[in-house]
Design a protein around this motif. Structure first.
Motif, PDB file in Angstrom:
ATOM      1  N   LYS A 123       0.837  -1.203   0.000  1.00 32.31           N
ATOM      2  CA  LYS A 123       0.000   0.000   0.000  1.00 32.31           C
ATOM      3  C   LYS A 123       0.876   1.258   0.000  1.00 32.31           C
ATOM      4  O   LYS A 123       0.599   2.226  -0.723  1.00 32.31           O
ATOM      5  CB  LYS A 123      -0.924  -0.002   1.219  1.00 32.31           C
ATOM      6  CG  LYS A 123      -2.105  -0.954   1.103  1.00 32.31           C
ATOM      7  CD  LYS A 123      -2.987  -0.878   2.342  1.00 32.31           C
ATOM      8  CE  LYS A 123      -4.181  -1.821   2.207  1.00 32.31           C
ATOM      9  NZ  LYS A 123      -5.035  -1.787   3.428  1.00 32.31           N
ATOM     10  N   ILE A 124       1.920   1.237   0.801  1.00 32.71           N
ATOM     11  CA  ILE A 124       2.832   2.394   0.847  1.00 32.71           C
ATOM     12  C   ILE A 124       3.568   2.524  -0.479  1.00 32.71           C
ATOM     13  O   ILE A 124       3.763   3.626  -1.009  1.00 32.71           O
ATOM     14  CB  ILE A 124       3.839   2.255   2.001  1.00 32.71           C
ATOM     15  CG1 ILE A 124       3.118   2.070   3.335  1.00 32.71           C
ATOM     16  CG2 ILE A 124       4.745   3.489   2.062  1.00 32.71           C
ATOM     17  CD1 ILE A 124       2.201   3.197   3.694  1.00 32.71           C
ATOM     18  N   GLY A 125       3.976   1.379  -1.032  1.00 30.39           N
ATOM     19  CA  GLY A 125       4.679   1.394  -2.311  1.00 30.39           C
ATOM     20  C   GLY A 125       3.826   1.928  -3.445  1.00 30.39           C
ATOM     21  O   GLY A 125       4.305   2.666  -4.313  1.00 30.39           O
ATOM     22  N   ALA A 166      12.954  -0.824   5.557  1.00 28.98           N
ATOM     23  CA  ALA A 166      14.263  -1.366   5.128  1.00 28.98           C
ATOM     24  C   ALA A 166      14.231  -2.836   4.702  1.00 28.98           C
ATOM     25  O   ALA A 166      15.230  -3.538   4.828  1.00 28.98           O
ATOM     26  CB  ALA A 166      15.311  -1.172   6.226  1.00 28.98           C
ATOM     27  N   THR A 167      13.117  -3.327   4.182  1.00 31.12           N
ATOM     28  CA  THR A 167      13.033  -4.699   3.687  1.00 31.12           C
ATOM     29  C   THR A 167      13.298  -4.716   2.187  1.00 31.12           C
ATOM     30  O   THR A 167      13.251  -3.683   1.521  1.00 31.12           O
ATOM     31  CB  THR A 167      11.643  -5.284   3.958  1.00 31.12           C
ATOM     32  OG1 THR A 167      10.678  -4.545   3.199  1.00 31.12           O
ATOM     33  CG2 THR A 167      11.298  -5.214   5.445  1.00 31.12           C
ATOM     34  N   ASP A 223      12.181  -2.757  -3.378  1.00 32.37           N
ATOM     35  CA  ASP A 223      11.604  -2.980  -4.718  1.00 32.37           C
ATOM     36  C   ASP A 223      10.688  -1.827  -5.115  1.00 32.37           C
ATOM     37  O   ASP A 223      10.708  -1.367  -6.259  1.00 32.37           O
ATOM     38  CB  ASP A 223      10.823  -4.295  -4.745  1.00 32.37           C
ATOM     39  CG  ASP A 223      11.727  -5.515  -4.837  1.00 32.37           C
ATOM     40  OD1 ASP A 223      12.850  -5.383  -5.367  1.00 32.37           O
ATOM     41  OD2 ASP A 223      11.311  -6.592  -4.377  1.00 32.37           O
ATOM     42  N   HIS A 224       9.868  -1.358  -4.177  1.00 32.45           N
ATOM     43  CA  HIS A 224       8.967  -0.242  -4.477  1.00 32.45           C
ATOM     44  C   HIS A 224       9.750   1.041  -4.727  1.00 32.45           C
ATOM     45  O   HIS A 224       9.392   1.834  -5.605  1.00 32.45           O
ATOM     46  CB  HIS A 224       7.977  -0.042  -3.332  1.00 32.45           C
ATOM     47  CG  HIS A 224       6.900  -1.084  -3.270  1.00 32.45           C
ATOM     48  ND1 HIS A 224       5.930  -1.209  -4.245  1.00 32.45           N
ATOM     49  CD2 HIS A 224       6.647  -2.058  -2.348  1.00 32.45           C
ATOM     50  CE1 HIS A 224       5.110  -2.212  -3.924  1.00 32.45           C
ATOM     51  NE2 HIS A 224       5.530  -2.737  -2.784  1.00 32.45           N
ATOM     52  N   TYR A 259      21.024  -5.239  -1.224  1.00 24.98           N
ATOM     53  CA  TYR A 259      20.044  -5.604  -2.243  1.00 24.98           C
ATOM     54  C   TYR A 259      19.876  -4.489  -3.275  1.00 24.98           C
ATOM     55  O   TYR A 259      19.543  -4.737  -4.438  1.00 24.98           O
ATOM     56  CB  TYR A 259      18.704  -5.910  -1.550  1.00 24.98           C
ATOM     57  CG  TYR A 259      17.591  -6.354  -2.461  1.00 24.98           C
ATOM     58  CD1 TYR A 259      17.607  -7.612  -3.065  1.00 24.98           C
ATOM     59  CD2 TYR A 259      16.491  -5.527  -2.698  1.00 24.98           C
ATOM     60  CE1 TYR A 259      16.569  -8.027  -3.895  1.00 24.98           C
ATOM     61  CE2 TYR A 259      15.450  -5.938  -3.522  1.00 24.98           C
ATOM     62  CZ  TYR A 259      15.496  -7.178  -4.112  1.00 24.98           C
ATOM     63  OH  TYR A 259      14.472  -7.590  -4.929  1.00 24.98           O
ATOM     64  N   ALA A 260      20.132  -3.243  -2.861  1.00 22.18           N
ATOM     65  CA  ALA A 260      19.928  -2.096  -3.751  1.00 22.18           C
ATOM     66  C   ALA A 260      21.133  -1.803  -4.640  1.00 22.18           C
ATOM     67  O   ALA A 260      21.039  -0.972  -5.548  1.00 22.18           O
ATOM     68  CB  ALA A 260      19.615  -0.853  -2.912  1.00 22.18           C
ATOM     69  N   VAL A 261      22.252  -2.474  -4.410  1.00 25.09           N
ATOM     70  CA  VAL A 261      23.502  -2.131  -5.101  1.00 25.09           C
ATOM     71  C   VAL A 261      23.389  -2.198  -6.632  1.00 25.09           C
ATOM     72  O   VAL A 261      23.823  -1.272  -7.328  1.00 25.09           O
ATOM     73  CB  VAL A 261      24.665  -3.000  -4.590  1.00 25.09           C
ATOM     74  CG1 VAL A 261      25.889  -2.907  -5.511  1.00 25.09           C
ATOM     75  CG2 VAL A 261      25.045  -2.560  -3.178  1.00 25.09           C
ATOM     76  N   PRO A 262      22.841  -3.256  -7.229  1.00 23.93           N
ATOM     77  CA  PRO A 262      22.769  -3.302  -8.704  1.00 23.93           C
ATOM     78  C   PRO A 262      22.042  -2.105  -9.303  1.00 23.93           C
ATOM     79  O   PRO A 262      22.469  -1.558 -10.329  1.00 23.93           O
ATOM     80  CB  PRO A 262      22.030  -4.623  -8.982  1.00 23.93           C
ATOM     81  CG  PRO A 262      22.337  -5.472  -7.793  1.00 23.93           C
ATOM     82  CD  PRO A 262      22.359  -4.524  -6.631  1.00 23.93           C
TER      83      PRO A 262
END
Length: 300
Positions: free
Chosen positions: A9-11, A35-36, A41-42, A69-72
């Motif tokens: 919902k927030i995304g 921070a998940t 992804d959102h 996870y966000a590095v790429p």
């Protein structure tokens, strides 16, 4: 534990281009606090937006979340020459904040880039990652931010001033002095920081404004206003000065910000909108700024 439904919902709110920017910012900071990987992804999906201000804040949040996870995505942003400089700069800084040692060679590629803001950001990132690789400890400060450099171990304002304002020093050394001045947080150190708004590169001056925003001292208001009123100043520096005034948050600051709600620079104009929303929050009974549930309910 936060449910997937809540995160979604927030995304959806963050990615709703018909929603006011100020509410999307609140959604972003709600996701940052979660921070998940689902929250990330959102955030990543939102880089399709046209707002450079929002995209640079997305990258900033990914860095502060410290999730590899966000590095790429951050590497892709850094390498995308069609992206705005402020977004690519923030992506490089985020890679440093995450502590992504594997990205150090990519960052080195841009250390001599023709875009000075990008080159200097990557120089700082490479030195910070090298510092961590060599056993350096992650600095901790009372502001909760992950800084591009540690603070210099020095508390004499006159010594720090000489380093801070010396164009012959590396930007890394000047940043170390800057954060030491911030950590002193007294009248003399704040006055020196205000001097820094007139010296050095765009990247340097924008970081000075960021630091003054962290300090939230009314002493810095005249200097920040002077920056904002200078139409010849780079929009990145003006935007950061607007946000600093928003953090200081006096009624006088808000009156200045209102004057620039229709500025010619998108970064400045949108920063005013967000700053005024933060001020409204600070003067409300709301429990926290990043309250996604309250934002969603207000939309319904």
């Amino acid at each position: 534990m936060v449910s997937t439904d809540y995160i979604n919902k927030i995304g959806l709110l963050l990615n709703d281009k018909t929603c006011p920017l100020k509410q999307r910012f609140r959604a972003l900071f709600t996701l940052k606090n979660l921070a998940t990987s689902g929250a990330i992804d959102h955030i990543i999906r939102c880089f399709s937006d046209k707002s450079a201000l929002l995209k640079h804040e997305l990258a900033y949040c990914l860095g502060q979340m410290k999730n590899p996870y966000a590095v790429p995505k951050l590497i892709a942003l850094l390498e995308d020459e069609s992206e705005e400089v402020i977004v690519r700069h923030e992506a490089a800084e985020a890679l440093s904040a995450i502590g992504s040692i594997n990205s150090i060679n990519i960052l080195k590629k841009y250390c001599e880039n023709e875009i000075q803001e990008l080159a200097e950001t990557c120089q700082l990132a490479v030195k910070r990652l090298t510092y961590l690789m060599n056993g350096g400890k992650e600095p901790i400060n009372v502001y909760g931010s992950i800084d591009p450099t540690p603070s210099l171990n020095e508390n004499r304002v006159d010594v720090l001033r000489k380093i801070f304002l010396d164009d012959n020093k590396s930007i890394y050394e000047r940043y170390e002095a800057m954060f030491a001045l911030r950590d002193l947080n007294n009248e003399n150190s704040i006055q020196v920081l205000c001097e820094g708004l007139k010296y050095g590169s765009v990247l340097f001056r924008h970081e000075v404004a960021f630091v003054l925003g962290q300090l939230q001292s009314p002493l810095s208001v005249p200097s920040l206003v002077e920056v904002i009123e200078n139409n010849f100043e780079n929009e990145i520096v003006r935007h950061e000065s607007i946000e600093a005034l928003g953090s200081i948050g006096t009624p006088a600051c808000m009156e200045v910000i209102k004057r620039f709600l229709h500025d010619k620079d998108d970064l400045v104009r949108e920063s005013c909108e967000v700053a005024l929303d933060i001020y409204d929050y600070e003067n409300s009974t709301e429990f926290q700024y990043a309250n996604g549930l309250q934002v969603i309910s207000s939309e319904q």
